[in-house]
Motif scaffolding. Structure first.
Motif, PDB file in Angstrom:
ATOM      1  N   ILE A 193      51.933  58.430  60.763  1.00 27.29           N
ATOM      2  CA  ILE A 193      53.230  59.349  61.093  1.00 27.29           C
ATOM      3  C   ILE A 193      52.940  59.924  62.346  1.00 27.29           C
ATOM      4  O   ILE A 193      52.178  60.944  62.468  1.00 27.29           O
ATOM      5  CB  ILE A 193      53.653  60.231  59.824  1.00 27.29           C
ATOM      6  N   PRO A 194      53.791  59.818  63.564  1.00 27.02           N
ATOM      7  CA  PRO A 194      53.543  60.738  64.614  1.00 27.02           C
ATOM      8  C   PRO A 194      54.244  62.005  64.472  1.00 27.02           C
ATOM      9  O   PRO A 194      55.200  62.192  63.534  1.00 27.02           O
ATOM     10  CB  PRO A 194      54.350  59.756  65.660  1.00 27.02           C
ATOM     11  N   GLY A 195      53.906  62.918  65.268  1.00 24.90           N
ATOM     12  CA  GLY A 195      54.601  64.325  65.066  1.00 24.90           C
ATOM     13  C   GLY A 195      54.270  65.075  63.798  1.00 24.90           C
ATOM     14  O   GLY A 195      53.579  64.613  62.873  1.00 24.90           O
ATOM     15  N   LYS A 196      54.921  66.379  63.897  1.00 24.11           N
ATOM     16  CA  LYS A 196      54.553  67.303  62.579  1.00 24.11           C
ATOM     17  C   LYS A 196      55.058  66.863  61.387  1.00 24.11           C
ATOM     18  O   LYS A 196      56.169  66.581  61.517  1.00 24.11           O
ATOM     19  CB  LYS A 196      54.901  68.762  63.182  1.00 24.11           C
ATOM     20  N   ILE A 197      54.399  66.951  60.348  1.00 23.12           N
ATOM     21  CA  ILE A 197      54.851  66.959  58.883  1.00 23.12           C
ATOM     22  C   ILE A 197      54.842  68.460  58.351  1.00 23.12           C
ATOM     23  O   ILE A 197      53.686  68.836  58.304  1.00 23.12           O
ATOM     24  CB  ILE A 197      53.951  65.911  58.017  1.00 23.12           C
ATOM     25  N   ASP A 198      55.895  68.921  58.004  1.00 25.25           N
ATOM     26  CA  ASP A 198      55.897  70.161  57.217  1.00 25.25           C
ATOM     27  C   ASP A 198      55.314  70.025  55.998  1.00 25.25           C
ATOM     28  O   ASP A 198      54.844  71.128  55.207  1.00 25.25           O
ATOM     29  CB  ASP A 198      57.281  70.908  57.685  1.00 25.25           C
ATOM     30  N   MET A 199      56.074  69.359  55.258  1.00 24.01           N
ATOM     31  CA  MET A 199      55.844  69.134  53.696  1.00 24.01           C
ATOM     32  C   MET A 199      55.328  67.575  53.566  1.00 24.01           C
ATOM     33  O   MET A 199      56.209  66.812  54.070  1.00 24.01           O
ATOM     34  CB  MET A 199      56.842  69.591  53.066  1.00 24.01           C
ATOM     35  N   VAL A 200      54.489  67.403  52.362  1.00 25.23           N
ATOM     36  CA  VAL A 200      54.264  66.138  51.823  1.00 25.23           C
ATOM     37  C   VAL A 200      54.731  66.167  50.166  1.00 25.23           C
ATOM     38  O   VAL A 200      54.350  67.076  49.551  1.00 25.23           O
ATOM     39  CB  VAL A 200      52.921  65.670  52.082  1.00 25.23           C
ATOM     40  N   ASP A 201      55.825  65.404  50.059  1.00 26.32           N
ATOM     41  CA  ASP A 201      56.174  65.357  48.732  1.00 26.32           C
ATOM     42  C   ASP A 201      55.700  64.002  48.068  1.00 26.32           C
ATOM     43  O   ASP A 201      55.889  63.070  48.654  1.00 26.32           O
ATOM     44  CB  ASP A 201      58.070  65.078  48.779  1.00 26.32           C
TER      45      ASP A 201
END
Length: 142
Positions: A74-82
């Motif tokens: 995944i490119p870019g920022k991930i704030d939360m992983v559900d």
């Protein structure tokens, strides 16, 4: 490991803060089947204004979003992983979150508890929610 009780968990103030600050949510185990919980929860969060990034072993697109095979892709920022996976699968997912270095929150859906992985995530600076439904919590706080 079966029927573990969560020893690490965010309280309602932290959960309120999570929903106020996250923008992008990677949903690990997001099924293309509209009858599945992962699909219903992701669709709800998407309709509530969050950017959903599906992580699933097959499909090209779910909920109109490009599907990734892993968190690493995944490119870019991930704030939360559900996470909608069995407790035994949570450890490697948390390791991938730690490797990314940009995940703020690890959320284990209702019925999913892995205290060892939760401790690792917290020690790496992430907020952790275990055995709670993001849709139910969001609705209750809205």
């Amino acid at each position: 490991m079966e029927c573990e009780f969560p020893t690490i968990n965010a309280d309602s103030d932290e959960i309120r803060d999570i929903f106020a600050t996250v923008k992008t949510i990677a949903v690990v185990g997001l099924s293309p089947d509209p009858s599945k919980d992962s699909h219903r929860v992701a669709k709800y969060l998407q309709e509530a204004g969050y950017k959903i990034v599906p992580v699933y072993p097959k499909e090209e697109e779910i909920l109109g979003e490009k599907v990734y095979r892993s968190l690493k892709e995944i490119p870019g920022k991930i704030d939360m992983v559900d996470i909608f996976r069995k407790p035994a699968a949570v450890g490697p997912i948390v390791e991938a979150c730690i490797e990314r270095g940009d995940v703020d929150v690890v959320w284990l859906q209702a019925g999913i508890v892995n205290n060892e992985a939760a401790r690792k995530a917290r020690d790496a600076g992430m907020k952790v929610v275990q055995s709670r439904c993001a849709m139910v919590d969001h609705r209750n706080l809205a």
